[in-house]
Design a protein around this motif. Structure first.
Motif, PDB file in Angstrom:
ATOM      1  N   LYS A  72       0.873  -1.167   0.000  1.00  0.00           N
ATOM      2  CA  LYS A  72       0.000   0.000   0.000  1.00  0.00           C
ATOM      3  C   LYS A  72       0.912   1.220   0.000  1.00  0.00           C
ATOM      4  CE  LYS A  72      -3.657  -2.595   0.770  1.00  0.00           C
ATOM      5  NZ  LYS A  72      -4.666  -2.879  -0.201  1.00  0.00           N
ATOM      6  N   ASN A 137      -2.044   1.573  11.868  1.00  0.00           N
ATOM      7  CA  ASN A 137      -3.331   2.225  12.155  1.00  0.00           C
ATOM      8  C   ASN A 137      -3.074   3.486  12.971  1.00  0.00           C
ATOM      9  OD1 ASN A 137      -5.017   0.199  10.929  1.00  0.00           O
ATOM     10  ND2 ASN A 137      -4.401  -1.119  12.611  1.00  0.00           N
ATOM     11  N   LYS A 143      -6.888   4.316   6.311  1.00  0.00           N
ATOM     12  CA  LYS A 143      -7.110   2.994   6.889  1.00  0.00           C
ATOM     13  C   LYS A 143      -6.775   1.940   5.836  1.00  0.00           C
ATOM     14  CE  LYS A 143     -10.325   0.204   9.480  1.00  0.00           C
ATOM     15  NZ  LYS A 143      -9.278  -0.564  10.041  1.00  0.00           N
ATOM     16  N   ASN A 145      -7.070  -1.686   4.337  1.00  0.00           N
ATOM     17  CA  ASN A 145      -7.835  -2.932   4.243  1.00  0.00           C
ATOM     18  C   ASN A 145      -7.095  -3.834   3.274  1.00  0.00           C
ATOM     19  OD1 ASN A 145     -10.054  -2.127   5.895  1.00  0.00           O
ATOM     20  ND2 ASN A 145     -10.758  -0.847   4.194  1.00  0.00           N
ATOM     21  N   TRP A 146      -6.590  -4.921   3.767  1.00  0.00           N
ATOM     22  CA  TRP A 146      -5.798  -5.804   2.916  1.00  0.00           C
ATOM     23  C   TRP A 146      -6.721  -6.669   2.097  1.00  0.00           C
ATOM     24  CZ3 TRP A 146      -0.982  -4.391   2.591  1.00  0.00           C
ATOM     25  CH2 TRP A 146      -0.400  -3.691   3.650  1.00  0.00           C
TER      26      TRP A 146
END
Length: 146
Positions: A72, A137, A143, A145-146
């Motif tokens: 990410k 976090n 945020k 989210n995998w």
């Protein structure tokens, strides 16, 4: 998957051979070659994550050489119109791509398989004063989210 300005994905070659493959990593004539500082391996266990980090001066050339890793990336550089851009990508030997992350881009990653190794070929020798880290976090980052 969005693309963040200055982040590049370079499809790399695997030259198959019956006695063992040749796996290309980086060449000095590529546009995303910014010099050589050091090369090192990072590992991340299955379902484990590494917190957000960003380098102030280092270019990271990341290649997943074993397993599968989700990345990410977040761009909060104040000088670009792309502030707030977010990018997700999953790399593996089957999706053999070099991810070049320029300075000041935040990134984190997660191991998806039992054994996961990432090779970083950077343009600088690692300096702990040149890198910033934040918990995965926190209120300053999106945020994940995998």
């Amino acid at each position: 998957m969005g693309i963040i300005k200055d982040v590049t994905l370079t499809h790399m070659k695997i030259i198959a051979h019956e006695k063992g493959s040749i796996i290309k990593l980086i060449k000095s004539d590529q546009n995303e070659f910014y010099g050589f500082g050091e090369a090192y391996l990072s590992s991340v266990n299955i379902n484990e994550t590494k917190d957000w980090r960003r380098h102030k001066e280092m270019y990271c050339n990341l290649v997943v050489i074993r397993g599968e890793v989700s990345f990410k990336l977040f761009d909060n550089r104040m000088t670009l119109n792309a502030k707030g851009s977010f990018m997700s990508i999953k790399l593996s030997r089957d999706k053999y791509v070099k991810l070049t992350i320029p300075p000041n881009i935040w990134f984190c990653f997660k191991g998806e398989k039992k054994e996961n190794q990432i090779l970083n070929i950077s343009n600088r020798i690692y300096d702990p004063n040149e890198v910033e880290s934040l918990p995965l976090n926190n209120n300053n980052m999106p945020k994940v989210n995998w």
